[in-house]
Every structure is written in structure tokens, then in C-alpha cells.
Design an enzyme around this catalytic site. Structure first.
Site, mmCIF file in Angstrom:
data_model
loop_
_atom_site.group_PDB
_atom_site.id
_atom_site.type_symbol
_atom_site.label_atom_id
_atom_site.label_comp_id
_atom_site.label_asym_id
_atom_site.label_seq_id
_atom_site.Cartn_x
_atom_site.Cartn_y
_atom_site.Cartn_z
ATOM 1 N N CYS A 55 98.164 21.688 -14.977
ATOM 2 C CA CYS A 55 96.853 21.035 -15.075
ATOM 3 C C CYS A 55 95.871 21.623 -14.058
ATOM 4 O O CYS A 55 94.681 21.793 -14.348
ATOM 5 C CB CYS A 55 96.989 19.531 -14.837
ATOM 6 N N ARG A 138 98.442 17.400 -23.831
ATOM 7 C CA ARG A 138 97.220 18.210 -23.666
ATOM 8 C C ARG A 138 96.479 18.221 -25.007
ATOM 9 O O ARG A 138 96.738 19.073 -25.855
ATOM 10 C CB ARG A 138 97.581 19.637 -23.243
HETATM 11 C C1 BEZ Z 1 101.801 20.377 -15.106
HETATM 12 O O1 BEZ Z 1 102.276 21.260 -14.419
HETATM 13 O O2 BEZ Z 1 100.596 20.255 -15.275
HETATM 14 C C2 BEZ Z 1 102.723 19.426 -15.801
HETATM 15 C C3 BEZ Z 1 103.929 19.901 -16.243
HETATM 16 C C4 BEZ Z 1 104.797 19.025 -16.860
HETATM 17 C C5 BEZ Z 1 104.446 17.687 -17.021
HETATM 18 C C6 BEZ Z 1 103.217 17.249 -16.591
HETATM 19 C C7 BEZ Z 1 102.348 18.117 -15.994
#
Ligand code: BEZ
Length: 239
Positions: A55, A138
Site C-alpha cells: 500500500c 484493492r
Molecule cells: C501490503 O503490503 O500492502 C499488504 C499486504 C498484504 C495484506 C495487506 C496489505
């Protein structure tokens, strides 16, 4: 607990429908969505959680491209099920501490919605229990200046989005509207566009061919040249 136990039966918004309305608190104050965005395109997108690496890379990329989207009359609005103070702390950390792929001192100026109750996330089908019950996936909703959902893309938690593709999709949809065309696979401004054919009985090809800049591959498949400058002059705001 099984994912199915969380599944809500509320209908998910679909392409061609009015974007569901909501009021929300964001890092830029309250918003009244999509009403206050009337006249602009808006991309409403969700991310799973603040202070997570994928993110963070996405926010830095999107914030760096914000002006490019604005020049195409498109505003950005983010959402996660975190609270406002988490959002503020995360965005401050990004600005003050994170240097990634030649991006640094990145300030996220677009609103990021707090949605602790998951009300908005549920309204937009952003909670997909097979993937996660406590986080939004997402999701990306493209909403046009009349508040109509024009495209929806979902990615799983582990997959960072391709923001060049989001920009390409935005420009392609605007081009389709402005020139009454469709855009073929992998289209980019300057590539030929697809023109609607007039019928299904073989006359269309003859009718279309011979017209300036039209090429027909068969009766159902004709393209028209629209040069890059013509597309961009119509779509990109002059500075
Ligand atoms: C992230 O790195 O943004 C992420 C990865 C897995 C679950 C939630 C967020």
C-alpha cells in the site's frame, strides 16, 4: 470462522450504475460522494491497511501521478477501514521517512477516507471475505462526471496495482466518449480506434471503406486513425 459467514447479501455496484452515495470523514475533511465530484472523473480506490508495504508503494506512486490525473480531469479518493489518526500518521511517515524508487518527500494531497465501520467498503463491494474479512481488497472504481461507474478493477492483497494502466484506462474511456469509438487491446493515444460498424450483413465494410482514415479487417471490425495530438488536445487540460 468461515469466510461465507461474513458474506453480505447487499448487491455490489456494477458498471453503468450510479455510484452509491455516502458522506465520509477523510484526511482532507468531509466529503459528499459522488455529488461533490460532479463534472470530474473520480477514481475511488481502496487499500487493505495503512502502514503496509504494498500500500505504501501504491500511495507514493499514485500521489506522484496526481497532477497527471488532474490534468485529465480526474480526482483521486482513497479508502481503507483504518481510522483517521492512523491515516494521518501513515501519510506523515511516507512524507518524512520513505524514499522508494526515486520518490521521496511524497505528500498525499488527495482525500483518504476513514471507514472503521466498513460502511462504505461494504457498499462498494470492497470487502471480499474469501480474500480478507477485516480489510478491503484493492478495488478501483472509475466514476464519470455524471456519477456513473464506468469501470471496476479488483486486485488481491498481495498484488500492487499498475498505475500506468489505470491512467491508460481513464484516457481510453475519455477517448471513447469524445470520439464515439472503442479502443482495442493495449490501445494507447495515437493507436487506431475501433469504429462502430453499421450492420451485420456485410454492407458495413463496403460502406466504411473508402472513408478517410478508415480501415476494415472484416465486416465487424473497422478502425479509424485518430492521431495522438488530436486525442490529447481534446482530453488533457492545457496549462
Ligand atoms: C501490503 O503490503 O500492502 C499488504 C499486504 C498484504 C495484506 C495487506 C496489505
Amino acid at each position: 470462522m468461515e469466510a461465507s459467514e461474513f458474506t453480505k447479501t447487499t448487491a455490489m455496484p456494477r458498471i453503468g450504475e450510479k455510484a452509491p452515495s455516502f458522506k465520509a470523514v477523510t484526511t482532507q475533511g468531509e466529503i459528499n460522494f459522488p455529488e461533490q465530484y460532479e463534472g470530474s472523473w473520480v477514481i475511488l480506490f481502496s487499500h487493505p491497511a495503512d502502514f503496509t508495504p504494498v500500500c505504501t508503494s501504491e500511495f507514493m506512486t499514485f500521489a506522484t501521478m496526481e497532477q497527471q490525473f488532474a490534468d485529465a480531469n480526474c480526482k483521486l479518493v482513497g479508502l481503507s477501514v483504518d481510522g483517521l489518526y492512523s491515516h494521518i500518521a501513515w501519510l506523515r511517515t511516507i512524507k518524512e521517512k520513505i524514499e522508494y524508487k526515486q520518490m521521496k518527500d511524497v505528500e498525499v494531497k488527495f482525500p483518504l477516507i476513514e471507514d472503521i465501520t466498513m460502511e462504505v467498503a461494504n457498499k462498494y463491494g470492497m470487502i471480499q471475505p474469501g480474500e480478507a474479512t477485516t480489510k478491503a481488497v484493492r478495488a478501483v472504481f472509475f466514476i464519470d462526471p455524471k456519477g456513473i461507474i464506468r469501470a471496476i478493477i479488483y486486485y488481491p492483497l498481495s498484488l500492487g496495482r499498475n498505475f500506468d494502466e489505470l491512467y491508460r484506462a481513464l484516457i481510453a474511456m475519455q477517448t471513447a466518449d469524445a470520439f464515439a469509438v472503442a479502443t482495442p487491446a493495449d490501445w494507447r493515444p495515437g493507436d487506431d480506434c475501433i469504429v462502430p460498424t453499421a450492420g451485420s450483413c456485410g454492407v458495413a465494410k463496403e460502406r466504411m471503406e473508402g472513408k478517410e482514415d478508415i480501415k476494415c479487417y472484416d465486416w465487424f471490425f473497422c478502425t479509424r486513425k485518430i492521431d495522438k495530438e488530436t486525442v490529447l488536445n481534446k482530453i488533457i487540460r492545457k496549462k
